[in-house]
Design an enzyme around this catalytic site. Structure first.
Site, PDB file in Angstrom:
ATOM      1  CB  ALA A   1     102.990   5.093  18.412  1.00 32.27           C
ATOM      2  CG  ASP A   2     102.002   9.478  13.267  1.00 33.02           C
ATOM      3  OD1 ASP A   2     101.229   8.738  12.635  1.00 33.02           O
ATOM      4  OD2 ASP A   2     102.611  10.427  12.745  1.00 33.02           O
ATOM      5  CB  THR A   3     106.102   5.412  12.642  1.00 28.59           C
ATOM      6  OG1 THR A   3     106.084   4.826  13.944  1.00 28.59           O
ATOM      7  CG2 THR A   3     107.489   5.227  12.029  1.00 28.59           C
TER       8      THR A   3
ATOM      9  CB  ALA B   1     105.397  11.079  18.247  1.00 20.09           C
TER      10      ALA B   1
ATOM     11  CB  VAL C   1     105.831  12.731  14.363  1.00 24.30           C
ATOM     12  CG1 VAL C   1     106.903  13.201  15.324  1.00 24.30           C
ATOM     13  CG2 VAL C   1     105.631  11.236  14.467  1.00 24.30           C
TER      14      VAL C   1
END
Length: 238
Positions: free
Chosen positions: A100-102, A139, A72
């Site tokens: 961002a990354d989820t 992240a 992430v």
């Protein structure tokens, strides 16, 4: 004794009067994400002047070769770097890029967006029937260009936030079918949106609510500060 602060206008859409927001006033901020939820969250804390540029990063890292945290974090970082490379030579240079990354983790497996209504229903069933909470990781990656010509030309800071989500055990299959039919969660990792009708699936959470929506706000502001004022945050951490 100093006087307490007085109220300004009753309710203001402006950000709080803090150094990070003062610095960014009238500067170009890019959100490297097409997620309307992330934009709405940033709007919520007064960051309303945003250029939304979705990263072209393919998000095809090999999950089998990385931990969840590495995956992430690397994905968010590459999203930010991709947009930085694209926009750094623009007429108006960005002062800050936010990416961002989820992901959702259940039973030590990454839960992606559902690919069909049947998969969607089974995904929600699995999250409901699990004896343990599923975990939502986001992240956040922020990039700011450097004034000095030092490789790689930018400073990059990241943070990973984790929230535990407990689904309600008394949610019926009929309810799950109705939720799937609503179409609300089809584009979300884990198949639900906690800020919408998906809130009815949730018994409780442990951690940051905005993280489950898609962007942990408190952590994001901290990463922004660390990116824009590295000397000050290093002193504070010492």
């Amino acid at each position: 004794m100093s006087e307490p602060p007085s109220y300004t206008d009753a309710v203001s859409a402006q950000p709080l009067n803090l150094p990070v927001f003062q610095f960014l006033r009238d500067k170009r901020i890019i959100l490297a994400s097409g997620s309307p939820r992330r934009r709405e969250l940033l709007n919520q804390i007064g960051i309303t002047k945003l250029d939304v540029i979705k990263s072209g990063f393919a998000e095809d890292l090999d999950k089998s070769q990385m931990s969840v945290y590495e995956y992430v974090q690397e994905t968010a970082s590459r999203k930010a770097i991709e947009v930085y490379k694209q926009e750094i030579e623009a007429e108006v240079e960005p002062a800050l890029i936010i990416a961002a990354d989820t992901i959702v983790l259940s039973k030590n497996q990454i839960v992606e967006k559902p690919k069909s209504s049947i998969e969607h229903f089974r995904m929600l069933q699995s999250l409901r029937d699990d004896d343990f909470p599923h975990r939502v990781f986001t992240a956040v990656a922020c990039i700011a260009p450097l004034e000095e010509p030092v490789y790689p030309g930018y400073t990059l800071e990241t943070h990973i936030e984790e929230t535990q989500v407990f689904f309600a055990k008394d949610v019926s299959d009929e309810f799950l079918s109705a939720y799937v039919a609503s179409g609300e969660g089809k584009d979300a990792a884990g198949g639900y949106q906690i800020q919408g009708k998906g809130a009815l699936l949730v018994d409780k959470i442990v951690g940051d609510y905005s993280n489950v929506v898609g962007l942990p706000l408190k952590a994001t502001v901290q990463v922004m500060e660390k990116t824009l004022f590295p000397e000050e945050t290093e002193f504070e951490d010492a």
